[in-house]
Motif scaffolding. Structure first.
Motif, mmCIF file in Angstrom:
data_model
loop_
_atom_site.group_PDB
_atom_site.id
_atom_site.type_symbol
_atom_site.label_atom_id
_atom_site.label_comp_id
_atom_site.label_asym_id
_atom_site.label_seq_id
_atom_site.Cartn_x
_atom_site.Cartn_y
_atom_site.Cartn_z
ATOM 1 N N LEU A 151 -1.878 4.091 10.538
ATOM 2 C CA LEU A 151 -0.872 4.452 10.723
ATOM 3 C C LEU A 151 -0.745 3.167 12.265
ATOM 4 O O LEU A 151 0.288 2.637 11.954
ATOM 5 C CB LEU A 151 -0.110 5.535 11.087
ATOM 6 N N ARG A 152 -1.746 3.733 13.066
ATOM 7 C CA ARG A 152 -1.787 3.047 14.138
ATOM 8 C C ARG A 152 -1.647 1.442 13.834
ATOM 9 O O ARG A 152 -1.040 1.053 14.417
ATOM 10 C CB ARG A 152 -2.114 3.604 15.026
ATOM 11 N N GLU A 153 -3.151 1.533 12.802
ATOM 12 C CA GLU A 153 -3.115 -0.523 12.462
ATOM 13 C C GLU A 153 -1.879 -0.344 11.941
ATOM 14 O O GLU A 153 -0.927 -1.922 11.480
ATOM 15 C CB GLU A 153 -4.788 -0.133 12.233
ATOM 16 N N LEU A 154 -1.872 0.205 10.777
ATOM 17 C CA LEU A 154 -0.440 -0.449 9.238
ATOM 18 C C LEU A 154 1.449 -0.584 10.600
ATOM 19 O O LEU A 154 1.721 -1.746 10.039
ATOM 20 C CB LEU A 154 -0.257 0.332 9.074
ATOM 21 N N GLN A 164 -0.056 -4.380 11.560
ATOM 22 C CA GLN A 164 0.093 -5.451 10.931
ATOM 23 C C GLN A 164 1.812 -5.327 11.074
ATOM 24 O O GLN A 164 2.329 -5.723 9.583
ATOM 25 C CB GLN A 164 -1.071 -4.100 9.883
ATOM 26 N N ARG A 165 2.614 -4.314 11.509
ATOM 27 C CA ARG A 165 3.908 -4.196 10.783
ATOM 28 C C ARG A 165 4.202 -4.035 9.739
ATOM 29 O O ARG A 165 5.352 -4.917 9.734
ATOM 30 C CB ARG A 165 4.431 -5.749 12.177
ATOM 31 N N SER A 166 3.958 -3.052 9.470
ATOM 32 C CA SER A 166 4.366 -2.461 8.015
ATOM 33 C C SER A 166 5.121 -1.791 7.820
ATOM 34 O O SER A 166 5.610 -0.840 8.851
ATOM 35 C CB SER A 166 2.803 -1.384 7.245
ATOM 36 N N SER A 167 6.065 -2.305 7.946
ATOM 37 C CA SER A 167 7.466 -1.823 7.192
ATOM 38 C C SER A 167 7.421 -0.911 6.894
ATOM 39 O O SER A 167 8.277 0.331 6.699
ATOM 40 C CB SER A 167 8.733 -2.545 7.265
ATOM 41 N N ASN A 168 6.706 -0.606 5.491
ATOM 42 C CA ASN A 168 6.941 0.438 4.407
ATOM 43 C C ASN A 168 6.026 1.857 5.128
ATOM 44 O O ASN A 168 6.963 2.528 5.372
ATOM 45 C CB ASN A 168 6.023 0.098 3.261
ATOM 46 N N ALA A 169 4.848 1.143 5.929
ATOM 47 C CA ALA A 169 4.761 2.673 6.530
ATOM 48 C C ALA A 169 5.013 3.194 7.307
ATOM 49 O O ALA A 169 5.643 4.530 7.912
ATOM 50 C CB ALA A 169 2.988 2.450 6.825
ATOM 51 N N GLU A 211 -1.190 2.433 -1.681
ATOM 52 C CA GLU A 211 -1.550 1.704 -1.305
ATOM 53 C C GLU A 211 -0.304 0.437 -1.086
ATOM 54 O O GLU A 211 -0.542 -0.012 -0.692
ATOM 55 C CB GLU A 211 -2.652 1.336 -2.226
ATOM 56 N N MET A 212 0.503 1.194 -1.965
ATOM 57 C CA MET A 212 1.989 0.027 -1.734
ATOM 58 C C MET A 212 2.551 0.411 -0.429
ATOM 59 O O MET A 212 2.978 -0.142 0.222
ATOM 60 C CB MET A 212 2.929 0.662 -2.809
ATOM 61 N N ILE A 213 2.365 1.392 0.169
ATOM 62 C CA ILE A 213 2.754 2.325 1.302
ATOM 63 C C ILE A 213 2.011 1.086 2.152
ATOM 64 O O ILE A 213 2.894 0.617 3.643
ATOM 65 C CB ILE A 213 2.831 3.621 1.641
ATOM 66 N N ALA A 214 0.382 1.045 2.094
ATOM 67 C CA ALA A 214 0.304 0.570 3.380
ATOM 68 C C ALA A 214 0.046 -1.228 3.396
ATOM 69 O O ALA A 214 0.048 -1.903 3.583
ATOM 70 C CB ALA A 214 -1.388 0.479 3.149
#
Length: 141
Positions: A38-41, A45-50, A111-114
């Motif tokens: 999560l820290r990375e995502l 990576q700025r994943s708005s999903n995560a 995987e979709m969340i990531a």
């Protein structure tokens, strides 16, 4: 009067620590449910999903803790125990809701969340997490 203030302040600190610990456990559970870290995502990576899923999880846990404290027993020990028990129960139910949604939907939800690109599944998953928390809150009250 001063004694009541000191006691109330001390209890607030203890309840606050319990709530923060429960939110940390919630972070770990979401981290385990999603591929990658999560820290990375979220932060790199700025994943708005995560981020959306984690935000719903953290708000849900905070609401459970709030409800448990607000409806707490007059006995501090029982109130603290209730807060921790319902917090853990809520985290478990949110994880179960995630797994059930993953089973009911096509593809791998984690995987979709990531993914970095926004995905509508993140909104549904966040709502499912928060909904599970609301169910726990209703059981507390």
């Amino acid at each position: 009067m001063v004694q009541d203030l000191v006691t109330g302040a001390w209890q607030s600190v203890v309840f606050g620590i319990a709530g923060i610990c429960l939110m940390a456990v919630g972070f770990v559970v979401v981290d385990l449910l999603t591929p990658g870290r999560l820290r990375e995502l979220i932060w790199h990576q700025r994943s708005s999903n995560a981020a959306l899923l984690l935000a719903a999880n953290q708000l849900g846990i905070a609401l459970i803790v709030f409800t448990a404290i607000f409806t707490s027993y007059e006995d501090f020990g029982k109130g603290l125990a209730s807060t921790v028990i319902f917090g853990i129960l809520g985290i478990g139910l949110m994880a179960l809701a995630f797994l059930a949604l993953d089973w009911l939907t096509p593809g791998r939800l984690g995987e979709m969340i990531a993914e970095i690109e926004p995905h509508p599944a993140a909104k549904v998953t966040a709502a499912t997490h928060f909904g599970a928390a609301l169910i726990v809150c209703a059981c507390i009250a």
